[in-house]
Design an enzyme around this catalytic site. Structure first.
Site, PDB file in Angstrom:
ATOM      1  N   SER A   1     -64.218 -78.557 -63.217  1.00 36.21           N
ATOM      2  CA  SER A   1     -63.785 -80.018 -62.955  1.00 36.21           C
ATOM      3  C   SER A   1     -64.753 -80.905 -62.046  1.00 36.21           C
ATOM      4  O   SER A   1     -65.828 -80.920 -62.396  1.00 36.21           O
ATOM      5  CB  SER A   1     -62.047 -80.041 -62.528  1.00 36.21           C
ATOM      6  OG  SER A   1     -62.186 -81.049 -61.928  1.00 36.21           O
TER       7      SER A   1
ATOM      8  N   ASP B   1     -57.485 -84.514 -72.431  1.00 33.85           N
ATOM      9  CA  ASP B   1     -58.615 -84.654 -70.921  1.00 33.85           C
ATOM     10  C   ASP B   1     -59.588 -85.933 -70.624  1.00 33.85           C
ATOM     11  O   ASP B   1     -59.973 -86.165 -71.347  1.00 33.85           O
ATOM     12  CB  ASP B   1     -59.384 -83.536 -70.499  1.00 33.85           C
ATOM     13  CG  ASP B   1     -60.206 -83.244 -69.062  1.00 33.85           C
ATOM     14  OD1 ASP B   1     -59.721 -84.139 -68.252  1.00 33.85           O
ATOM     15  OD2 ASP B   1     -60.878 -81.980 -68.973  1.00 33.85           O
TER      16      ASP B   1
ATOM     17  N   HIS C   1     -56.573 -80.777 -69.452  1.00 37.18           N
ATOM     18  CA  HIS C   1     -57.755 -80.552 -67.445  1.00 37.18           C
ATOM     19  C   HIS C   1     -57.521 -79.833 -66.608  1.00 37.18           C
ATOM     20  O   HIS C   1     -55.984 -79.690 -66.473  1.00 37.18           O
ATOM     21  CB  HIS C   1     -57.652 -81.653 -67.411  1.00 37.18           C
ATOM     22  CG  HIS C   1     -58.549 -82.022 -66.143  1.00 37.18           C
ATOM     23  ND1 HIS C   1     -60.819 -82.009 -66.515  1.00 37.18           N
ATOM     24  CD2 HIS C   1     -58.802 -81.556 -64.331  1.00 37.18           C
ATOM     25  CE1 HIS C   1     -60.617 -81.735 -65.110  1.00 37.18           C
ATOM     26  NE2 HIS C   1     -59.532 -81.656 -64.098  1.00 37.18           N
TER      27      HIS C   1
END
Length: 352
Positions: free
Chosen positions: A138, A292, A322
């Site tokens: 991320s 995501d 995610h």
């Protein structure tokens, strides 16, 4: 500015979020030697496999996710232990400074400084200079990509062997790519939150979130310039079957651009780096999740790397969302696809 944060309840919200995500202190690990140190004044946690091996080990610099706002060494303790044990690598987990208290480029600079320090002291950790990798998920994937680009042309340090980017966020020009609309309400990262975190990292506030989501923060000529890299046209058709909503051009607002123009800096948005930089990048591993909002950032970067002759191993979790890897063995529950994703990283590392 701090007062604005308090008034909107943002400070208490972030403090609470950090508390919830802090992770539990774990006991000793029989297979690992773990110590907290400082690399160039940046707090790090070093995981070293105890088993003696023939020759020198791989090294991994790990930058955690959490929107540049959340996350700590403890949050990712289980993930880092797993990577170190299973791939028999020395893992350095980096505690970079968090936004909104520390704005861009603080997190990037911390990751870069810790990486530099490690590359200069590999011998001390028994690490092979030809097998050092940067890895992040991320926001950490964003930082890994930025550090990798910065070090790409350097001749005074060992070259990175690879970069591992797990559902990275790589651009803040277009929050209307197909994955942003398809997954706008899918946890753990909603479309609004993605823009919110990017703005907190950049400016320490999220004052122009609506304009950024609509796309009125980028001048038309600049948008045109970057279309060759950031466009739904570069995303394979099979990722558009759940429907695509084309971006309706909104009016450009110059005042907003003034406050966010650093979004065009590759250290913040690595997808916008020039080809000459991309061509020098090391072998890459990119993991994307179907559900995501950041899926398309990963797909676009994969295409850019491949177009520039960089070898890419791509792993797509069809049932992934995610943040799934950070939930590995989290409070006793784990998602099979998160474990699959983590094992795909281990397998990639073992191939280096």
């Amino acid at each position: 500015q701090g007062r604005i944060l308090e008034k909107t309840g943002l400070c208490s919200q972030i403090t609470f979020g950090r508390y919830v995500r802090q992770g539990r202190k774990l006991g000793l690990d029989p297979k690992l030697f773990i110590q907290d140190l400082q690399f160039n004044e940046v707090p790090v946690r070093v995981y070293q496999p105890k088993a003696t091996s023939d020759g020198r080990k791989r090294g991994i610099l790990f930058f955690h996710g959490g929107g540049w706002v959340f996350g700590s060494l403890d949050t990712y303790e289980k993930v880092c232990r797993y990577l170190s044990r299973e791939s028999e690598s020395v893992v350095v987990s980096v505690q970079y400074r968090l936004a909104p208290e520390h704005k861009y480029p603080a997190a990037y600079e911390d990751c870069l400084n810790a990486t530099r320090h490690f590359l200069q002291h590999l011998e001390h950790y028994g690490v092979d200079p030809a097998r050092v990798t940067v890895c992040g998920d991320s926001a950490g994937g964003n930082l890994a990509a930025a550090v990798s680009q910065t070090l790409a042309g350097r001749s005074d340090l060992p070259k990175l062997r690879a970069q591992i980017l797990l559902y990275p966020g790589l651009q803040a020009l277009d929050f209307n790519l197909p994955s942003y609309h398809q997954n706008r309400g899918v946890p753990l990262l909603f479309r609004e939150r993605a823009a919110f975190f990017a703005l907190l990292y950049l400016n320490g506030d999220a004052l122009h979130m609506q304009e950024v989501l609509e796309g009125s923060h980028i001048p038309p000529d600049m948008r045109l310039k970057y279309t060759k890299w950031v466009s739904p046209d570069n995303i394979p058709e099979k990722f558009k079957v759940r429907g695509v909503r084309p971006l309706r051009p909104t009016d450009f607002i110059a005042e907003v651009y003034e406050t966010v123009k650093r979004f065009c800096e590759p250290n913040l948005c690595p997808l916008l780096a020039e080809d000459s930089i991309i061509q020098q990048l090391p072998e890459s591993f990119i993991l994307t999740c179907e559900y995501d909002v950041l899926r398309d950032d990963g797909l676009l970067y994969k295409k850019r790397l491949e177009d520039n002759g960089v070898q890419v191993t791509w792993y797509h979790l069809e049932d992934g969302f995610h943040g799934i890897i950070s939930l590995y063995d989290y409070c006793g529950f784990s998602f099979p696809s998160g474990k699959r994703g983590l094992d795909s990283v281990v397998n990639f590392l073992k191939s280096l």
